[in-house]
Write a protein that holds these residues in place. Structure first.
Motif, PDB file in Angstrom:
ATOM      1  N   ALA A 149       0.884   9.525  -5.597  1.00  0.00           N
ATOM      2  CA  ALA A 149       1.901   8.280  -6.054  1.00  0.00           C
ATOM      3  C   ALA A 149       1.783   7.098  -5.163  1.00  0.00           C
ATOM      4  O   ALA A 149       1.770   5.995  -5.383  1.00  0.00           O
ATOM      5  N   GLY A 150       1.974   7.549  -3.713  1.00  0.00           N
ATOM      6  CA  GLY A 150       2.030   6.634  -2.696  1.00  0.00           C
ATOM      7  C   GLY A 150       0.855   5.820  -2.445  1.00  0.00           C
ATOM      8  O   GLY A 150       0.865   4.775  -2.398  1.00  0.00           O
ATOM      9  N   ASP A 156      -3.403  -1.268  -3.131  1.00  0.00           N
ATOM     10  CA  ASP A 156      -3.659  -2.399  -3.448  1.00  0.00           C
ATOM     11  C   ASP A 156      -2.764  -3.483  -2.668  1.00  0.00           C
ATOM     12  O   ASP A 156      -2.933  -4.902  -3.053  1.00  0.00           O
ATOM     13  N   LYS A 157      -2.032  -3.235  -1.804  1.00  0.00           N
ATOM     14  CA  LYS A 157      -0.936  -4.006  -1.136  1.00  0.00           C
ATOM     15  C   LYS A 157      -1.644  -4.422   0.272  1.00  0.00           C
ATOM     16  O   LYS A 157      -2.080  -3.685   0.952  1.00  0.00           O
ATOM     17  N   TYR A 161      -3.368  -2.306   4.589  1.00  0.00           N
ATOM     18  CA  TYR A 161      -4.522  -2.612   5.519  1.00  0.00           C
ATOM     19  C   TYR A 161      -4.172  -3.492   6.829  1.00  0.00           C
ATOM     20  O   TYR A 161      -4.844  -3.280   7.603  1.00  0.00           O
ATOM     21  N   ASP A 162      -3.211  -4.373   6.488  1.00  0.00           N
ATOM     22  CA  ASP A 162      -2.817  -5.092   7.578  1.00  0.00           C
ATOM     23  C   ASP A 162      -1.297  -4.950   7.780  1.00  0.00           C
ATOM     24  O   ASP A 162      -0.490  -5.736   7.238  1.00  0.00           O
ATOM     25  N   ILE A 163      -0.973  -4.160   8.758  1.00  0.00           N
ATOM     26  CA  ILE A 163       0.318  -3.920   9.155  1.00  0.00           C
ATOM     27  C   ILE A 163       1.291  -5.197   9.559  1.00  0.00           C
ATOM     28  O   ILE A 163       2.370  -5.188   9.187  1.00  0.00           O
ATOM     29  N   LEU A 175      11.427  -6.991  -4.269  1.00  0.00           N
ATOM     30  CA  LEU A 175      11.292  -5.449  -4.481  1.00  0.00           C
ATOM     31  C   LEU A 175      10.452  -5.177  -5.744  1.00  0.00           C
ATOM     32  O   LEU A 175      10.917  -5.678  -6.782  1.00  0.00           O
ATOM     33  N   LEU A 176       9.388  -4.343  -5.468  1.00  0.00           N
ATOM     34  CA  LEU A 176       8.458  -3.989  -6.549  1.00  0.00           C
ATOM     35  C   LEU A 176       8.871  -2.780  -7.215  1.00  0.00           C
ATOM     36  O   LEU A 176       9.720  -2.060  -6.507  1.00  0.00           O
ATOM     37  N   PRO A 177       8.890  -2.671  -8.526  1.00  0.00           N
ATOM     38  CA  PRO A 177       9.155  -1.446  -9.265  1.00  0.00           C
ATOM     39  C   PRO A 177       8.713  -0.274  -8.873  1.00  0.00           C
ATOM     40  O   PRO A 177       9.331   0.798  -8.783  1.00  0.00           O
ATOM     41  N   SER A 178       7.475  -0.034  -8.376  1.00  0.00           N
ATOM     42  CA  SER A 178       6.760   0.953  -7.642  1.00  0.00           C
ATOM     43  C   SER A 178       7.537   1.514  -6.422  1.00  0.00           C
ATOM     44  O   SER A 178       7.794   2.570  -6.203  1.00  0.00           O
TER      45      SER A 178
END
Length: 339
Positions: A149-150, A156-157, A161-163, A175-178
């Motif tokens: 799930a993580g 896709d965030k 990939y880019d901290i 805040l996203l639902p996920s």
């Protein structure tokens, strides 16, 4: 006093950058922010997870254990005896010979019967292999599910990939639902472990081990809850993902160890060790700690108190990683040498 402590705890200078207050975190213009009161929901979610655990252990883990050759060994319970039970709980589980003789006189029975009673009573404190398998199966199921799930939530965030993207727009990051469900599940899981700590693997029989797990679970809940309140959600989800991706390999190795599938267990443990060193010895300090220690200085010249609190906890966590890594390395070295 409680009101004063509450005002101190939620003082903006602890959590927020300069000129930012809690009033700025009202949902507006499509922006949704994490709210501290939402953490109360993790308690009922923990009970939901306990129900799922009970059903999975009963209807999935037990049939799986039987298919792997694990039998349910039924131990003989000793005859009810209030005197011996009281001594067992309050004095000692391994009475001396003189104490056994005294207990035999007190109970009006033979020394042999008292010895047999204590032997059977001690055996009840030892979890069966099937029980250990059930617990490992539950943790494996959760860690595997949360890892999958993580990855689905994060792949896709841009901050995956880019901290640097974890700080873009902070603290006004929506805040996203996920992210909400990821946090609720993780915190609820650790609450559920805390609720069952007294019965899982009979840890209540060992006070130091019991307290160590209490501290660990409370620290995990505190760290995740704090990152939620401070809206460090992007980094928090990355920390959870990095930890879960190694843990399910260890639980899988335990399951096959209980089933006496030695070769499979060894392979899984080696995979766990590799995953552990990659995620917690390399990625965590070079990726996560770099983002929490170094990058915030580019966005604020005056770090808030939370900066030091959270980084202190993360550095302690990294110290534990190094200690656990040392223990894993010792096991691998013995394993290689014996081979």
């Amino acid at each position: 006093i409680l009101k004063t402590l509450n005002s101190w705890f939620w003082w903006e200078n602890i959590w927020m950058p300069i000129n930012v207050t809690w009033a700025h975190f009202v949902d507006r213009d499509g922006l949704v922010f994490p709210k501290p009161h939402q953490l109360y929901a993790t308690i009922p979610y923990a009970f939901v997870l306990l129900i799922i655990r009970f059903l999975s252990e009963r209807f999935v883990a037990i049939p799986l254990a039987k298919s792997l050759g694990i039998k349910n060994v039924r131990r003989v319970k000793p005859q009810p005896n209030p005197v011996l039970e009281s001594y067992f709980r309050e004095c000692s589980k391994h009475p001396s010979q003189s104490d056994i003789q005294g207990l035999a006189k007190k109970c009006n029975c033979t020394v042999h019967l008292v010895e047999k009673w204590f032997r059977r009573r001690r055996n009840l404190e030892i979890p069966t292999v099937l029980r250990k398998f059930q617990e490992a199966f539950w943790r494996f199921s959760f860690y595997l599910t949360s890892s999958i799930a993580g990855f689905i939530f994060l792949y896709d965030k841009p901050w995956f990939y880019d901290i640097w993207q974890t700080w873009v727009g902070y603290p006004f990051q929506t805040l996203l639902p996920s992210q909400y469900w990821y946090y609720m599940a993780e915190i609820g899981f650790y609450w559920s472990l805390l609720f069952t700590l007294g019965i899982d693997n009979r840890r209540k029989a060992s006070a130091p081990d019991f307290m160590a797990h209490v501290v660990h679970h409370l620290a995990a809940i505190g760290l995740m809850s704090g990152s939620w309140c401070g809206n460090y959600v992007r980094l928090g989800t990355l920390v959870m993902f990095v930890h879960d991706t190694a843990d399910f390999w260890l639980e899988a190795a335990k399951m096959f160890n209980y089933a006496r599938w030695e070769k499979t267990c060894n392979v899984l443990f080696i995979i766990f060790a590799i995953a552990f060193f990659i995620t917690r010895i390399i990625l965590f300090p070079c990726w996560i700690l770099r983002a929490t220690l170094y990058q915030p200085t580019y966005y604020s010249t005056t770090p808030v108190i939370a900066y030091f609190l959270f980084n202190g906890q993360l550095l302690i966590l990294q110290g534990l990683h190094l200690y656990w890594g040392y223990l894993i390395f010792k096991i691998l070295r013995r394993f290689i040498c014996f081979k």
